[in-house]
Design a protein around this motif. Structure first.
Motif: not given
Length: 125
Positions: A57, A60-61, A83-86
């Protein structure tokens, strides 16, 4: 700011669920992006490398750029991006994850469900 000044701003919300099919390729691409970032301080670069190796994750960020999404859209300028990715507990069999075509048709007919989204974001420097 008057209503006419704020009405020219639009908040675009996008929610994506991605499946990581090749973790090594994703991690390698993120590590290359970190290596090539000439503005990233070395201390932050070391932290970023460790985070990317540990969590896809995070990788990807580092690879997602909101500007690429709207950068070539005529007549708009990206003012602010966040934006964020989790990791996500995605289950394609759970009804909550199904996008219903009727929902899209209703939104097109009714307009924005949140009442116009006229809140103006802060400008980036």
């Amino acid at each position: 700011m008057s209503a006419s000044e704020t009405s020219r701003y639009v908040r675009l919300r996008v929610d994506l669920v991605l499946e990581v099919t090749e973790r090594d390729r994703l991690t390698d691409a993120a590590l290359r992006r970190i290596k090539d970032d000439e503005f990233m301080p070395e201390e932050e670069r070391a932290h970023a490398r460790a985070a990317v190796r540990e969590d896809e994750a995070e990788a990807l960020a580092y690879l997602v750029e909101p500007f690429q999404l709207v950068g070539e859209v005529p007549g708009v300028e990206l003012v602010q991006a966040s934006w964020s990715s989790e990791r996500s507990a995605y289950d394609p069999d759970v009804d909550a994850w199904h996008l219903d075509e009727e929902d899209f048709d209703e939104e097109e007919e009714d307009g924005d469900e949140e009442g116009g989204g006229t809140e103006a974001p802060a400008r980036l420097l």
